[in-house]
Design a protein around this motif. Sequence first.
Motif, PDB file in Angstrom:
ATOM      1  N   GLU A  64       0.827  -1.195   0.000  1.00 12.73           N
ATOM      2  CA  GLU A  64       0.000   0.000   0.000  1.00 12.73           C
ATOM      3  C   GLU A  64       0.867   1.253   0.000  1.00 12.73           C
ATOM      4  OE1 GLU A  64      -3.749   1.937   2.484  1.00 12.73           O
ATOM      5  OE2 GLU A  64      -2.905   0.002   3.048  1.00 12.73           O
ATOM      6  N   LEU A  65       0.586   2.158  -0.948  1.00 15.76           N
ATOM      7  CA  LEU A  65       1.319   3.416  -1.041  1.00 15.76           C
ATOM      8  C   LEU A  65       0.580   4.503  -0.284  1.00 15.76           C
ATOM      9  CD1 LEU A  65       2.280   3.490  -4.839  1.00 15.76           C
ATOM     10  CD2 LEU A  65       3.655   2.665  -2.932  1.00 15.76           C
ATOM     11  N   ALA A  66       1.318   5.555   0.032  1.00 17.65           N
ATOM     12  CA  ALA A  66       0.677   6.735   0.604  1.00 17.65           C
ATOM     13  C   ALA A  66      -0.215   7.386  -0.456  1.00 17.65           C
ATOM     14  CB  ALA A  66       1.741   7.710   1.096  1.00 17.65           C
ATOM     15  N   GLY A  67      -1.197   8.148   0.008  1.00 16.53           N
ATOM     16  CA  GLY A  67      -2.146   8.746  -0.927  1.00 16.53           C
ATOM     17  C   GLY A  67      -1.477   9.614  -1.971  1.00 16.53           C
ATOM     18  N   GLU A  70       0.140   7.563  -4.658  1.00 20.27           N
ATOM     19  CA  GLU A  70      -0.837   7.060  -5.624  1.00 20.27           C
ATOM     20  C   GLU A  70      -1.285   8.177  -6.564  1.00 20.27           C
ATOM     21  OE1 GLU A  70      -1.839   4.154  -6.288  1.00 20.27           O
ATOM     22  OE2 GLU A  70      -1.822   2.862  -4.519  1.00 20.27           O
ATOM     23  N   LEU A  71      -1.406   9.383  -6.032  1.00 18.28           N
ATOM     24  CA  LEU A  71      -1.838  10.517  -6.848  1.00 18.28           C
ATOM     25  C   LEU A  71      -0.859  10.776  -7.984  1.00 18.28           C
ATOM     26  CD1 LEU A  71      -4.077  12.756  -6.855  1.00 18.28           C
ATOM     27  CD2 LEU A  71      -2.420  14.202  -5.676  1.00 18.28           C
ATOM     28  N   VAL A  72       0.425  10.584  -7.718  1.00 24.24           N
ATOM     29  CA  VAL A  72       1.461  10.823  -8.722  1.00 24.24           C
ATOM     30  C   VAL A  72       1.556   9.683  -9.721  1.00 24.24           C
ATOM     31  CG1 VAL A  72       3.950  11.087  -9.052  1.00 24.24           C
ATOM     32  CG2 VAL A  72       2.803  12.336  -7.230  1.00 24.24           C
ATOM     33  N   THR A  73       1.330   8.450  -9.267  1.00 20.87           N
ATOM     34  CA  THR A  73       1.618   7.281 -10.107  1.00 20.87           C
ATOM     35  C   THR A  73       0.391   6.643 -10.741  1.00 20.87           C
ATOM     36  OG1 THR A  73       1.511   5.828  -8.154  1.00 20.87           O
ATOM     37  CG2 THR A  73       3.666   6.729  -8.748  1.00 20.87           C
ATOM     38  N   ASN A  74      -0.794   6.862 -10.185  1.00 23.61           N
ATOM     39  CA  ASN A  74      -1.991   6.163 -10.647  1.00 23.61           C
ATOM     40  C   ASN A  74      -2.948   7.165 -11.283  1.00 23.61           C
ATOM     41  OD1 ASN A  74      -4.517   4.796 -10.841  1.00 23.61           O
ATOM     42  ND2 ASN A  74      -3.871   3.374  -9.246  1.00 23.61           N
ATOM     43  N   LYS A  75      -3.155   7.055 -12.585  1.00 17.20           N
ATOM     44  CA  LYS A  75      -3.997   8.014 -13.301  1.00 17.20           C
ATOM     45  C   LYS A  75      -5.441   7.965 -12.816  1.00 17.20           C
ATOM     46  CE  LYS A  75      -5.238   9.584 -17.933  1.00 17.20           C
ATOM     47  NZ  LYS A  75      -5.086   9.361 -19.396  1.00 17.20           N
ATOM     48  N   ALA A  76      -5.946   6.767 -12.517  1.00 20.20           N
ATOM     49  CA  ALA A  76      -7.331   6.645 -12.050  1.00 20.20           C
ATOM     50  C   ALA A  76      -7.519   7.373 -10.719  1.00 20.20           C
ATOM     51  CB  ALA A  76      -7.707   5.168 -11.911  1.00 20.20           C
ATOM     52  N   VAL A  77      -6.564   7.222  -9.806  1.00 25.94           N
ATOM     53  CA  VAL A  77      -6.640   7.917  -8.520  1.00 25.94           C
ATOM     54  C   VAL A  77      -6.611   9.429  -8.735  1.00 25.94           C
ATOM     55  CG1 VAL A  77      -5.396   8.350  -6.358  1.00 25.94           C
ATOM     56  CG2 VAL A  77      -5.634   6.015  -7.217  1.00 25.94           C
ATOM     57  N   PHE A  78      -5.753   9.863  -9.647  1.00 22.46           N
ATOM     58  CA  PHE A  78      -5.644  11.292  -9.958  1.00 22.46           C
ATOM     59  C   PHE A  78      -6.972  11.842 -10.485  1.00 22.46           C
ATOM     60  CE2 PHE A  78      -4.793  14.686 -13.000  1.00 22.46           C
ATOM     61  CZ  PHE A  78      -4.015  15.553 -12.247  1.00 22.46           C
ATOM     62  N   LEU A  79      -7.584  11.137 -11.428  1.00 13.91           N
ATOM     63  CA  LEU A  79      -8.836  11.608 -12.012  1.00 13.91           C
ATOM     64  C   LEU A  79      -9.965  11.625 -10.987  1.00 13.91           C
ATOM     65  CD1 LEU A  79      -8.716   9.873 -15.517  1.00 13.91           C
ATOM     66  CD2 LEU A  79      -8.313  12.277 -14.985  1.00 13.91           C
ATOM     67  N   TRP A  80     -10.046  10.578 -10.171  1.00 14.30           N
ATOM     68  CA  TRP A  80     -11.080  10.542  -9.128  1.00 14.30           C
ATOM     69  C   TRP A  80     -10.896  11.704  -8.152  1.00 14.30           C
ATOM     70  CZ3 TRP A  80     -15.610   8.317  -8.592  1.00 14.30           C
ATOM     71  CH2 TRP A  80     -15.899   7.169  -9.327  1.00 14.30           C
ATOM     72  N   SER A  81      -9.651  11.987  -7.804  1.00 17.44           N
ATOM     73  CA  SER A  81      -9.384  13.060  -6.850  1.00 17.44           C
ATOM     74  C   SER A  81      -9.765  14.417  -7.430  1.00 17.44           C
ATOM     75  CB  SER A  81      -7.900  13.047  -6.464  1.00 17.44           C
ATOM     76  OG  SER A  81      -7.626  14.029  -5.496  1.00 17.44           O
ATOM     77  N   VAL A  82      -9.339  14.692  -8.652  1.00 14.58           N
ATOM     78  CA  VAL A  82      -9.635  15.987  -9.278  1.00 14.58           C
ATOM     79  C   VAL A  82     -11.138  16.156  -9.500  1.00 14.58           C
ATOM     80  CG1 VAL A  82      -9.323  17.368 -11.363  1.00 14.58           C
ATOM     81  CG2 VAL A  82      -7.366  16.205 -10.331  1.00 14.58           C
ATOM     82  N   LEU A 266     -10.934  12.172  -2.531  1.00 16.87           N
ATOM     83  CA  LEU A 266      -9.995  13.293  -2.619  1.00 16.87           C
ATOM     84  C   LEU A 266      -8.686  12.920  -1.927  1.00 16.87           C
ATOM     85  CD1 LEU A 266      -9.604  16.248  -3.533  1.00 16.87           C
ATOM     86  CD2 LEU A 266     -10.368  16.935  -1.249  1.00 16.87           C
ATOM     87  N   VAL A 267      -7.581  13.106  -2.620  1.00 13.25           N
ATOM     88  CA  VAL A 267      -6.268  12.719  -2.108  1.00 13.25           C
ATOM     89  C   VAL A 267      -5.463  13.978  -1.809  1.00 13.25           C
ATOM     90  CG1 VAL A 267      -4.119  11.486  -2.598  1.00 13.25           C
ATOM     91  CG2 VAL A 267      -6.299  10.588  -3.437  1.00 13.25           C
ATOM     92  N   GLU A 268      -4.894  14.011  -0.622  1.00 10.17           N
ATOM     93  CA  GLU A 268      -4.051  15.137  -0.234  1.00 10.17           C
ATOM     94  C   GLU A 268      -2.760  15.132  -1.051  1.00 10.17           C
ATOM     95  OE1 GLU A 268      -2.930  18.516   1.557  1.00 10.17           O
ATOM     96  OE2 GLU A 268      -4.829  17.509   1.980  1.00 10.17           O
ATOM     97  N   PRO A 269      -2.452  16.212  -1.783  1.00 12.46           N
ATOM     98  CA  PRO A 269      -1.213  16.224  -2.567  1.00 12.46           C
ATOM     99  C   PRO A 269       0.005  16.340  -1.666  1.00 12.46           C
ATOM    100  CG  PRO A 269      -2.282  18.358  -2.692  1.00 12.46           C
ATOM    101  CD  PRO A 269      -3.220  17.462  -1.936  1.00 12.46           C
ATOM    102  N   GLY A 270       1.084  15.669  -2.044  1.00  8.52           N
ATOM    103  CA  GLY A 270       2.327  15.756  -1.293  1.00  8.52           C
ATOM    104  C   GLY A 270       3.201  16.881  -1.811  1.00  8.52           C
ATOM    105  N   LYS A 271       4.422  16.941  -1.286  1.00  5.99           N
ATOM    106  CA  LYS A 271       5.354  17.994  -1.701  1.00  5.99           C
ATOM    107  C   LYS A 271       6.150  17.602  -2.939  1.00  5.99           C
ATOM    108  CE  LYS A 271       5.934  20.032   2.875  1.00  5.99           C
ATOM    109  NZ  LYS A 271       6.889  20.418   3.939  1.00  5.99           N
TER     110      LYS A 271
END
Length: 708
Positions: A64-67, A70-82, A266-271
């Motif tokens: 399991e990756l941090a949120g 996943e936001l950076v590497t997984n396009k589906a997670v990115f789209l769901w979050s946005v 919604l995924v919290e963006p990292g630095k």
Amino acid sequence: MVATEESWVEEDRPSNNRPKWKRRWISREAKRRNSLNSVDSTSWKDEVKKTYCCFAGDSKNDLELAGYQELVTNKAVFLWSVNSLRFAIFSDTLSSMILYPNYALMADPNGHRDSFQSTTPFKFSSATYFIPMTALLGMAIAGTITGRLSDKVGRKPVILACLAGSVFGSIIKWTLRRSFWGFCIANFFNGLMSGSLPVALAYVSDVFTSLRQKSKQFSVIVGFWVLGQSTGGIIGILMESRGLFAPLWAGAAIMVVAFLVNMKFLVEPGKIRVPAEIDGDEEEKDELELPTGVDTQTLVHILIGAFLDIVGSKALFPICMAPFAFETFYNDFIKVGDDPIMSVTSYKWITMMVCLLVLPSAVITPKVFQSFGLAAGAVLGNFVTGVVTIALLFIGNISPPSRASFGGFVAVMYIGFPVTVISQLSTSPMLDRLAPIDQRGYVQGIFTTLLNFGNAFAPWALGLLADTFGITVTLWIGAGFSFAAFFVNSPLLFKKEYKAPKAKKKAPKQHSTLTEEEEKVYIQKASEGVYVPARIISDINMSRIEKGDKYIINHPGCYDRDKENLNKICSEGKEDIKQLHTTIRRLLARYQSNDPALGVMIEANKTCYPPEMEEVHREIGLWFGDYLKDNGYIRPFPMQILKLMIVRSFPPLVRGGNITIDNFEETMLNISRVYYRYLQDELDAESEQRRGLRTLFRRPPRRMAPVG
């Protein structure tokens, strides 16, 4: 040396000056650091084995990756979050504006059974705008807090807090609906909890990397914000028969759904910022050079222009609709006992449809910014706002009012309003360019605060002016604010960061005549691996075919010479793809028309291939291998991964590599499909221009399945 938890914590913070959640986080961070530093030299091999070799025994937690990862590497997670964020903005503004069409009836004691019995000390116009002003005032105060707060505690917690607060705000407004001042106080509280817009704009800055993407996404966020306003108004109109305040429950229900969706997706963006892909766009390259601090002087300049624009825009809408159009085409007729030109229901629908006109603005605005620059978009919007306001003033003062003048009034409003919005949509991307990453929420919060203060006070103040001095004087004052914004924003036209990207030089026309000496120079450059444009290679090869000579081909050269110029190489590659894509379309058209010369040309091509093709293939392999090595792809992991990436990036065009008349169309379509990926934006725009009603009557060409 491994630091103890206590020493690390005490070193990083004063003993009791941090909140509990911060102390808990520091404690966990200390343990994590200690665990990372506690592996001694004798056990590192065991750690490597556990990481790389124990695939079969991996548990779900091990993988399991941090949120933010996943936001950076997984396009589906990115789209769901946005998309969740967009739904949050849509729902938040829907809930806050769902009663907007009913404010005029609320302020009229005889307008509806649910109207306030008294709005003392305000008259009709000022009371109509005082009610929404209370909510917008709360939103303005929230904007000063939520943006800065999200820089410190994160975007997601603030978004969720705003959504939850709006649910409770709707319930409180329903409870206090019998009292004008009680409702206004509840409306103010609801506005305090509706500060999600600056957080959303900051989130866009976090997760999108290029200036072009950000300009587009800022417009999308504002588009959802305005769409929420319009949808809320439509719900309010449709539910009027159930009571002026009944839509509050529909808004609260939608907010609950938005809260649950954002809590889940919604995924919290990292630095960690992922740089834009290298694609030859100089704008992408400039984005990596971030400012180290806020340019305060430019910030103040932009905000002054934005405030003047907000006041001028409020004179255009809603003041031109109410009281101007409402009085001219409805109230004046009712007072003398005539049938009005515009009914109350028509007024509501016209008002809500004006709000929807922001959507086409959100579509055209990025193109305006790309073609003319951010400052030019702001100045254009300011000027058009003043002109449209004056035009509506003259149309509305035509005596006597008629259906023709009413139709002209609505037409000018609908045609001009989308252009006027461009100036408001330019402010966020301009602010984004003058702030570092960790202060973007702060500057967006300042702008949102100013926007909400302007939206709160400008209509109310203009309503007071209309009650005191008349609507004509008020609209002239509003137009003056728009022209003042035009002059204030004009100096921004000369700032480099707000100008349009430099236009690329157009290539000379195809088949330009080359002298024999020029041809020799280009042939020498191509053999040495120096770039020669595809159009020139094509010109030379056309003349060599006529002479019966072999083709020339541009050698790739060595990677070490090219690695500092990858952006330029990609830009040149795009131009070559445009050239070849046009050639392919021309060849496919000839194939569709059964041109007999096409078969002869295909057969002649086989005899013109240069003998050094094998050498060029080896050079490409070396260049590609050096690129992979220099960019971290050559590492001790299975080569099947690299092979997969190569195969997926370079799908088969034709089996065996030989083009014949039988596989010609299929091969050209496959090549066109691959090229399309690199020119998608440009080709989509061209395709839209070619579509029209006439295409409905064309016989579609025969489709062939692509190879592979």
